[in-house]
Design a protein around this motif. Structure first.
Motif, PDB file in Angstrom:
ATOM      1  N   ASN A  86       0.820  -1.215   0.000  1.00 41.28           N
ATOM      2  CA  ASN A  86       0.000   0.000   0.000  1.00 41.28           C
ATOM      3  C   ASN A  86       0.854   1.265   0.000  1.00 41.28           C
ATOM      4  O   ASN A  86       0.496   2.281   0.611  1.00 41.28           O
ATOM      5  CB  ASN A  86      -0.959   0.003   1.191  1.00 41.28           C
ATOM      6  CG  ASN A  86      -1.956  -1.133   1.136  1.00 41.28           C
ATOM      7  OD1 ASN A  86      -2.607  -1.350   0.117  1.00 41.28           O
ATOM      8  ND2 ASN A  86      -2.062  -1.890   2.222  1.00 41.28           N
ATOM      9  N   GLY A  87       1.981   1.178  -0.689  1.00 39.46           N
ATOM     10  CA  GLY A  87       2.853   2.333  -0.829  1.00 39.46           C
ATOM     11  C   GLY A  87       3.894   2.492   0.258  1.00 39.46           C
ATOM     12  O   GLY A  87       4.824   3.291   0.118  1.00 39.46           O
ATOM     13  N   LEU A 130      -1.744  12.044   5.566  1.00 35.86           N
ATOM     14  CA  LEU A 130      -1.844  11.143   4.418  1.00 35.86           C
ATOM     15  C   LEU A 130      -2.892  11.639   3.430  1.00 35.86           C
ATOM     16  O   LEU A 130      -2.661  11.659   2.211  1.00 35.86           O
ATOM     17  CB  LEU A 130      -2.183   9.720   4.889  1.00 35.86           C
ATOM     18  CG  LEU A 130      -2.262   8.651   3.789  1.00 35.86           C
ATOM     19  CD1 LEU A 130      -0.934   8.526   3.056  1.00 35.86           C
ATOM     20  CD2 LEU A 130      -2.673   7.306   4.409  1.00 35.86           C
ATOM     21  N   HIS A 134      -2.438  12.899  -0.580  1.00 38.66           N
ATOM     22  CA  HIS A 134      -3.264  12.401  -1.700  1.00 38.66           C
ATOM     23  C   HIS A 134      -3.927  13.578  -2.432  1.00 38.66           C
ATOM     24  O   HIS A 134      -4.007  13.576  -3.667  1.00 38.66           O
ATOM     25  CB  HIS A 134      -4.328  11.430  -1.186  1.00 38.66           C
ATOM     26  CG  HIS A 134      -3.822  10.026  -1.010  1.00 38.66           C
ATOM     27  ND1 HIS A 134      -3.700   9.148  -2.061  1.00 38.66           N
ATOM     28  CD2 HIS A 134      -3.399   9.364   0.092  1.00 38.66           C
ATOM     29  CE1 HIS A 134      -3.233   7.989  -1.610  1.00 38.66           C
ATOM     30  NE2 HIS A 134      -3.038   8.099  -0.308  1.00 38.66           N
ATOM     31  N   TRP A 208       8.741   8.401  -9.508  1.00 35.43           N
ATOM     32  CA  TRP A 208       7.672   8.827  -8.597  1.00 35.43           C
ATOM     33  C   TRP A 208       8.328   9.471  -7.375  1.00 35.43           C
ATOM     34  O   TRP A 208       9.525   9.754  -7.389  1.00 35.43           O
ATOM     35  CB  TRP A 208       6.754   7.657  -8.225  1.00 35.43           C
ATOM     36  CG  TRP A 208       7.379   6.464  -7.570  1.00 35.43           C
ATOM     37  CD1 TRP A 208       7.432   6.171  -6.246  1.00 35.43           C
ATOM     38  CD2 TRP A 208       8.026   5.355  -8.241  1.00 35.43           C
ATOM     39  NE1 TRP A 208       8.066   4.969  -6.027  1.00 35.43           N
ATOM     40  CE2 TRP A 208       8.429   4.444  -7.227  1.00 35.43           C
ATOM     41  CE3 TRP A 208       8.299   5.051  -9.565  1.00 35.43           C
ATOM     42  CZ2 TRP A 208       9.100   3.254  -7.523  1.00 35.43           C
ATOM     43  CZ3 TRP A 208       8.968   3.862  -9.862  1.00 35.43           C
ATOM     44  CH2 TRP A 208       9.354   2.982  -8.852  1.00 35.43           C
ATOM     45  N   GLU A 210       8.474   9.800  -2.861  1.00 38.68           N
ATOM     46  CA  GLU A 210       8.124   9.261  -1.556  1.00 38.68           C
ATOM     47  C   GLU A 210       8.079  10.397  -0.555  1.00 38.68           C
ATOM     48  O   GLU A 210       8.895  11.331  -0.620  1.00 38.68           O
ATOM     49  CB  GLU A 210       9.149   8.216  -1.098  1.00 38.68           C
ATOM     50  CG  GLU A 210       9.080   6.930  -1.907  1.00 38.68           C
ATOM     51  CD  GLU A 210      10.185   5.944  -1.593  1.00 38.68           C
ATOM     52  OE1 GLU A 210      10.167   4.853  -2.189  1.00 38.68           O
ATOM     53  OE2 GLU A 210      11.076   6.259  -0.763  1.00 38.68           O
ATOM     54  N   VAL A 219       6.096   6.739   2.230  1.00 33.37           N
ATOM     55  CA  VAL A 219       5.027   6.239   1.348  1.00 33.37           C
ATOM     56  C   VAL A 219       5.296   6.735  -0.065  1.00 33.37           C
ATOM     57  O   VAL A 219       5.608   7.909  -0.277  1.00 33.37           O
ATOM     58  CB  VAL A 219       3.640   6.720   1.815  1.00 33.37           C
ATOM     59  CG1 VAL A 219       2.548   6.239   0.846  1.00 33.37           C
ATOM     60  CG2 VAL A 219       3.351   6.205   3.224  1.00 33.37           C
ATOM     61  N   GLY A 220       5.169   5.834  -1.043  1.00 30.54           N
ATOM     62  CA  GLY A 220       5.393   6.194  -2.432  1.00 30.54           C
ATOM     63  C   GLY A 220       4.139   6.751  -3.083  1.00 30.54           C
ATOM     64  O   GLY A 220       3.053   6.167  -2.968  1.00 30.54           O
ATOM     65  N   PHE A 221       4.283   7.882  -3.789  1.00 30.39           N
ATOM     66  CA  PHE A 221       3.182   8.532  -4.498  1.00 30.39           C
ATOM     67  C   PHE A 221       3.552   8.694  -5.969  1.00 30.39           C
ATOM     68  O   PHE A 221       4.513   9.391  -6.290  1.00 30.39           O
ATOM     69  CB  PHE A 221       2.887   9.911  -3.900  1.00 30.39           C
ATOM     70  CG  PHE A 221       2.310   9.885  -2.514  1.00 30.39           C
ATOM     71  CD1 PHE A 221       0.936   9.891  -2.318  1.00 30.39           C
ATOM     72  CD2 PHE A 221       3.139   9.839  -1.400  1.00 30.39           C
ATOM     73  CE1 PHE A 221       0.392   9.862  -1.034  1.00 30.39           C
ATOM     74  CE2 PHE A 221       2.619   9.810  -0.121  1.00 30.39           C
ATOM     75  CZ  PHE A 221       1.242   9.812   0.067  1.00 30.39           C
ATOM     76  N   ASP A 222       2.802   8.031  -6.840  1.00 25.06           N
ATOM     77  CA  ASP A 222       3.005   8.171  -8.277  1.00 25.06           C
ATOM     78  C   ASP A 222       1.984   9.171  -8.804  1.00 25.06           C
ATOM     79  O   ASP A 222       0.844   8.813  -9.099  1.00 25.06           O
ATOM     80  CB  ASP A 222       2.852   6.822  -8.980  1.00 25.06           C
ATOM     81  CG  ASP A 222       3.063   6.915 -10.486  1.00 25.06           C
ATOM     82  OD1 ASP A 222       3.408   8.009 -10.982  1.00 25.06           O
ATOM     83  OD2 ASP A 222       2.884   5.889 -11.161  1.00 25.06           O
ATOM     84  N   CYS A 228      -0.677   5.359  -5.003  1.00 22.84           N
ATOM     85  CA  CYS A 228       0.499   5.021  -4.221  1.00 22.84           C
ATOM     86  C   CYS A 228       1.174   3.814  -4.871  1.00 22.84           C
ATOM     87  O   CYS A 228       0.506   2.944  -5.448  1.00 22.84           O
ATOM     88  CB  CYS A 228       0.100   4.681  -2.781  1.00 22.84           C
ATOM     89  SG  CYS A 228      -0.317   6.134  -1.791  1.00 22.84           S
ATOM     90  N   HIS A 230       2.647   0.333  -5.671  1.00 24.86           N
ATOM     91  CA  HIS A 230       2.185  -0.996  -5.237  1.00 24.86           C
ATOM     92  C   HIS A 230       3.079  -2.058  -5.857  1.00 24.86           C
ATOM     93  O   HIS A 230       4.235  -1.790  -6.201  1.00 24.86           O
ATOM     94  CB  HIS A 230       0.707  -1.187  -5.579  1.00 24.86           C
ATOM     95  CG  HIS A 230       0.348  -0.790  -6.977  1.00 24.86           C
ATOM     96  ND1 HIS A 230       0.683  -1.551  -8.081  1.00 24.86           N
ATOM     97  CD2 HIS A 230      -0.290   0.303  -7.470  1.00 24.86           C
ATOM     98  CE1 HIS A 230       0.249  -0.967  -9.187  1.00 24.86           C
ATOM     99  NE2 HIS A 230      -0.346   0.176  -8.845  1.00 24.86           N
TER     100      HIS A 230
END
Length: 275
Positions: A86-87, A130, A134, A208, A210, A219-222, A228, A230
């Motif tokens: 989940n990232g 979080l 987003h 991406w 983080e 947490v990774g965010f693309d 996130c 996966h």
């Protein structure tokens, strides 16, 4: 999931080059969501590739060709098992304290427009970090259309947002700049993305960001894909921005004009991944 990667980078020169040296950040490292089963890099004519771990924890190889040559070819092949976290990125090598990733760079420095996007996301999230990230991710994607040919490797976050079009590198830089502007450590990530099960060829790897979410972790965010990271993602290099995580970076003597050709094929293996 088991992911197969094939990546070729080819530089062709107008006239012979007398000397080339390059740093290759092309080897994924393990973390809780990723296990490297096999990986190899070859560069015909370069001889032995000296390996070392850079200051960010990236496994890096040095390529040197010290005789006349008209092209440089770098080929990567490997298999990686991934798990959907989940990232969340845990268990990775972390040489720097998190606050280091608040540091601005030329490519990730915010302006008023970036600060406004980040500030609006923070306000809308009402204290939920979080959720705010987003919102920031989607706001950036709304503002920057994915379009190749509009930017280049030197494009800054400010320029990308003002342009309104760019690629994954630009989305990542704007996200990083925005997150840092509201006090959240963030960093650039280079790697690979499995788009389809058939492994269609593309002309670039992926990038991406983080961000360090309080009480959760990295947490990774693309931003380009509004998700996130996966188990379709293979994480390779990290840095403050593109230049410190770039897959290939170096210099040469001579050669005149150059042509760069990149082919990347990422596919799901027929065999089941080992968990």
């Amino acid at each position: 999931m088991r992911i197969n990667v094939e990546h070729e980078t080819r530089y062709t020169y107008e006239t012979p080059v007398s000397y080339t040296i390059q740093s290759l950040r092309l080897t994924p490292q393990p973390f809780d969501g990723q296990v490297v089963r096999s990986w190899e890099i070859e560069a015909p004519g370069a001889g032995f590739l000296h390996a070392f771990t850079d200051s960010f924890g990236n496994l890096t190889h040095t390529l040197v060709i010290d005789r006349p040559h008209e092209e440089v070819v770098i080929r990567v092949r490997g298999k990686v098992d991934t798990i959907d976290t989940n990232g969340l990125v845990a268990g990775a090598l972390e040489p720097f304290p998190p606050l280091f990733y608040l540091r601005e760079t030329a490519q990730s420095k915010p302006d008023g427009a970036i600060r406004a996007l980040a500030g609006a996301a923070r306000t809308a999230a009402e204290g939920d970090h979080l959720k705010g990230l987003h919102i920031l991710m989607n706001s950036i994607r709304d503002a920057i259309e994915y379009q190749t040919g509009e930017t280049h490797v030197h494009t800054t976050a400010v320029e990308a947002l003002a342009n309104g079009a760019g690629v994954c590198q630009d989305h990542a830089h704007v996200f990083i700049a925005g997150a840092r502007s509201i006090g959240i450590p963030a960093r650039y990530v280079s790697g690979y993305l499995l788009h389809t099960d058939t492994g269609e060829e593309s002309e670039a790897a992926h990038a991406w960001a983080e961000a360090l979410v309080p009480d959760l972790g990295w947490v990774g965010f693309d931003v380009a894909n509004r998700v996130c990271a996966h188990d379709n993602y293979v994480r390779v290099g990290v840095g403050l921005d593109y230049w410190e995580a770039s897959p290939v970076r170096g210099m040469r003597r001579g050669g005149g004009e150059e042509e760069l050709a990149v082919s990347v094929r990422v596919a799901q293996s027929g065999g089941a991944a080992q968990q």
